[in-house]
Design an enzyme around this catalytic site. Structure first.
Site, PDB file in Angstrom:
ATOM      1  N   PRO A  11       0.711  -1.149   0.054  1.00  0.00           N
ATOM      2  CA  PRO A  11      -0.166  -0.029  -0.190  1.00  0.00           C
ATOM      3  C   PRO A  11       0.888   1.207   0.078  1.00  0.00           C
ATOM      4  O   PRO A  11       2.077   1.335   0.441  1.00  0.00           O
ATOM      5  CB  PRO A  11      -0.715  -0.006   1.403  1.00  0.00           C
ATOM      6  CG  PRO A  11      -0.098  -1.003   2.198  1.00  0.00           C
ATOM      7  CD  PRO A  11       0.714  -1.840   1.215  1.00  0.00           C
ATOM      8  N   ASN A  12       0.464   2.284  -0.675  1.00  0.00           N
ATOM      9  CA  ASN A  12       0.960   3.658  -0.761  1.00  0.00           C
ATOM     10  C   ASN A  12       2.022   3.572  -1.705  1.00  0.00           C
ATOM     11  O   ASN A  12       2.454   4.728  -1.921  1.00  0.00           O
ATOM     12  CB  ASN A  12       1.221   4.206   0.611  1.00  0.00           C
ATOM     13  CG  ASN A  12       0.065   4.146   1.491  1.00  0.00           C
ATOM     14  OD1 ASN A  12      -1.234   4.837   0.974  1.00  0.00           O
ATOM     15  ND2 ASN A  12      -0.041   3.834   2.714  1.00  0.00           N
ATOM     16  N   ARG A  19       4.934  10.975  -2.472  1.00  0.00           N
ATOM     17  CA  ARG A  19       4.780  10.913  -1.024  1.00  0.00           C
ATOM     18  C   ARG A  19       6.089  11.002  -0.141  1.00  0.00           C
ATOM     19  O   ARG A  19       7.138  10.350  -0.469  1.00  0.00           O
ATOM     20  CB  ARG A  19       4.245   9.241  -0.777  1.00  0.00           C
ATOM     21  CG  ARG A  19       4.236   8.604   0.375  1.00  0.00           C
ATOM     22  CD  ARG A  19       4.382   7.227   0.164  1.00  0.00           C
ATOM     23  NE  ARG A  19       3.981   6.633   1.687  1.00  0.00           N
ATOM     24  CZ  ARG A  19       4.361   5.290   2.057  1.00  0.00           C
ATOM     25  NH1 ARG A  19       4.812   4.525   1.109  1.00  0.00           N
ATOM     26  NH2 ARG A  19       4.326   5.043   3.339  1.00  0.00           N
ATOM     27  N   TYR A  24      11.446   8.836   1.035  1.00  0.00           N
ATOM     28  CA  TYR A  24      11.334   7.862  -0.015  1.00  0.00           C
ATOM     29  C   TYR A  24      12.160   8.046  -1.430  1.00  0.00           C
ATOM     30  O   TYR A  24      11.959   7.183  -2.318  1.00  0.00           O
ATOM     31  CB  TYR A  24       9.711   7.134  -0.367  1.00  0.00           C
ATOM     32  CG  TYR A  24       9.285   6.790   0.931  1.00  0.00           C
ATOM     33  CD1 TYR A  24       9.668   5.757   1.579  1.00  0.00           C
ATOM     34  CD2 TYR A  24       8.273   7.401   1.446  1.00  0.00           C
ATOM     35  CE1 TYR A  24       9.148   5.107   2.804  1.00  0.00           C
ATOM     36  CE2 TYR A  24       7.473   6.733   2.698  1.00  0.00           C
ATOM     37  CZ  TYR A  24       8.036   5.683   3.189  1.00  0.00           C
ATOM     38  OH  TYR A  24       7.419   5.148   4.413  1.00  0.00           O
ATOM     39  N   ASN A  75       8.299  -5.370  -1.269  1.00  0.00           N
ATOM     40  CA  ASN A  75       8.018  -4.327  -0.253  1.00  0.00           C
ATOM     41  C   ASN A  75       6.734  -4.380   0.273  1.00  0.00           C
ATOM     42  O   ASN A  75       5.593  -3.832  -0.699  1.00  0.00           O
ATOM     43  CB  ASN A  75       8.500  -3.000  -0.937  1.00  0.00           C
ATOM     44  CG  ASN A  75       8.375  -1.684  -0.001  1.00  0.00           C
ATOM     45  OD1 ASN A  75       8.080  -2.009   1.210  1.00  0.00           O
ATOM     46  ND2 ASN A  75       9.264  -0.732  -0.338  1.00  0.00           N
ATOM     47  N   ALA A  78       3.148  -0.779   4.775  1.00  0.00           N
ATOM     48  CA  ALA A  78       2.869  -0.861   6.183  1.00  0.00           C
ATOM     49  C   ALA A  78       2.177  -2.170   6.420  1.00  0.00           C
ATOM     50  O   ALA A  78       2.301  -2.634   7.886  1.00  0.00           O
ATOM     51  CB  ALA A  78       1.840   0.227   6.397  1.00  0.00           C
ATOM     52  N   GLU A  99      12.807  -9.310   1.397  1.00  0.00           N
ATOM     53  CA  GLU A  99      12.057  -8.196   1.853  1.00  0.00           C
ATOM     54  C   GLU A  99      12.809  -6.922   1.406  1.00  0.00           C
ATOM     55  O   GLU A  99      13.985  -6.778   2.145  1.00  0.00           O
ATOM     56  CB  GLU A  99      11.745  -8.362   3.323  1.00  0.00           C
ATOM     57  CG  GLU A  99      11.020  -7.256   4.164  1.00  0.00           C
ATOM     58  CD  GLU A  99      10.956  -7.439   5.596  1.00  0.00           C
ATOM     59  OE1 GLU A  99      11.191  -8.461   6.069  1.00  0.00           O
ATOM     60  OE2 GLU A  99      10.610  -6.442   6.157  1.00  0.00           O
ATOM     61  N   HIS A 101      12.851  -2.545   1.859  1.00  0.00           N
ATOM     62  CA  HIS A 101      12.215  -1.389   2.478  1.00  0.00           C
ATOM     63  C   HIS A 101      13.039  -0.336   1.770  1.00  0.00           C
ATOM     64  O   HIS A 101      14.494  -0.386   1.923  1.00  0.00           O
ATOM     65  CB  HIS A 101      12.218  -1.281   3.859  1.00  0.00           C
ATOM     66  CG  HIS A 101      11.293  -2.323   4.465  1.00  0.00           C
ATOM     67  ND1 HIS A 101       9.940  -2.343   4.516  1.00  0.00           N
ATOM     68  CD2 HIS A 101      11.886  -3.350   4.910  1.00  0.00           C
ATOM     69  CE1 HIS A 101       9.360  -3.260   4.869  1.00  0.00           C
ATOM     70  NE2 HIS A 101      10.362  -3.989   5.383  1.00  0.00           N
ATOM     71  N   ARG A 108      13.503   4.565  12.247  1.00  0.00           N
ATOM     72  CA  ARG A 108      12.165   5.289  12.035  1.00  0.00           C
ATOM     73  C   ARG A 108      11.359   4.888  13.528  1.00  0.00           C
ATOM     74  O   ARG A 108      11.931   4.334  14.348  1.00  0.00           O
ATOM     75  CB  ARG A 108      11.279   5.088  10.895  1.00  0.00           C
ATOM     76  CG  ARG A 108      12.425   5.625   9.604  1.00  0.00           C
ATOM     77  CD  ARG A 108      11.774   5.422   8.310  1.00  0.00           C
ATOM     78  NE  ARG A 108      10.465   6.145   8.322  1.00  0.00           N
ATOM     79  CZ  ARG A 108       9.604   5.904   7.469  1.00  0.00           C
ATOM     80  NH1 ARG A 108       9.575   5.055   6.603  1.00  0.00           N
ATOM     81  NH2 ARG A 108       8.279   6.708   7.303  1.00  0.00           N
TER      82      ARG A 108
HETATM   83  C1  DQA Z   1       8.199   1.051   3.439  1.00  0.00           C
HETATM   84  C2  DQA Z   1       8.515   1.267   5.069  1.00  0.00           C
HETATM   85  C3  DQA Z   1       7.121   1.098   5.538  1.00  0.00           C
HETATM   86  O1  DQA Z   1       7.265   1.105   7.063  1.00  0.00           O
HETATM   87  C4  DQA Z   1       6.204   1.943   5.361  1.00  0.00           C
HETATM   88  O2  DQA Z   1       4.922   1.613   5.844  1.00  0.00           O
HETATM   89  C5  DQA Z   1       6.058   1.974   3.591  1.00  0.00           C
HETATM   90  C6  DQA Z   1       7.488   1.799   3.117  1.00  0.00           C
HETATM   91  C7  DQA Z   1       9.708   1.318   2.831  1.00  0.00           C
HETATM   92  O3  DQA Z   1       9.894   1.150   1.646  1.00  0.00           O
HETATM   93  O4  DQA Z   1      10.443   1.852   3.446  1.00  0.00           O
HETATM   94  O5  DQA Z   1       5.141   2.026   3.170  1.00  0.00           O
HETATM   95  O6  DQA Z   1       8.078  -0.204   3.201  1.00  0.00           O
END
Ligand code: DQA
Length: 149
Positions: A11-12, A19, A24, A75, A78, A99, A101, A108
């Site tokens: 998501p997002n 964003r 990011y 990725n 959240a 995984e 990020h 964080r």
């Molecule tokens: C994320 C880190 C997560 O905590 C966050 O909710 C994201 C992006 C990252 O790529 O750094 O949406 O996965």
């Protein structure tokens, strides 16, 4: 036959570039997709690239990877910190998982320090920006080459 790597985004991540660019970066997800395809292609891999804001859709894609995909790069956004369902789906798929990020989640907020996905991942890349995707693909290329040797 060319091996396929499935790159999944939660998501997002469709908002990448817009964003929180200070966290990011300014690249869009389309930029990341293009880089992954070109980089993977150069290493002899086919890249499938997906993003969704719907957890059920993510679970379906993970199930569909079973016996078809050589490696998953995920990725989970959240859902990393909340989803036992994605954890269970990754186990059910029986496909190696890396995984990724973009940010260093460990620098964080506390709620980002726990990951359901890390328990089932072969490795975790966090804090390398979007390079993390390429690093994960590179790992699969070299480990698949070794297993074919
Ligand atoms: C994320 C880190 C997560 O905590 C966050 O909710 C994201 C992006 C990252 O790529 O750094 O949406 O996965």
């Amino acid at each position: 036959m060319m091996k396929t790597i499935l790159v999944l985004n939660g998501p997002n991540l469709n908002m990448l570039g817009l964003r929180e660019p200070e966290v990011y970066g300014s690249e869009t997800l389309a930029d990341v997709e293009q880089t992954c395809r070109e980089y993977g292609g150069g290493l002899g891999l086919v890249i499938e690239f997906q993003q969704t804001n719907h957890e059920g859709q993510m679970i379906e894609w993970i199930h569909h990877a079973r016996r078809r995909i050589a490696g998953i790069v995920i990725n989970p956004g959240a859902w990393t910190h909340t989803s036992a369902a994605i954890h269970d789906a990754l186990i059910a798929a029986e496909v190696p998982v890396i995984e990724v990020h973009i940010s260093n989640v460990h620098r964080r907020e506390d709620f980002r320090h726990f990951s359901y996905v890390s328990r089932v991942a072969k490795g975790v890349l966090a804090g390398f920006g979007t390079d993390g995707y390429r690093m994960a693909i590179q790992h699969y290329a070299s480990s698949l080459e070794q297993s074919n040797a």
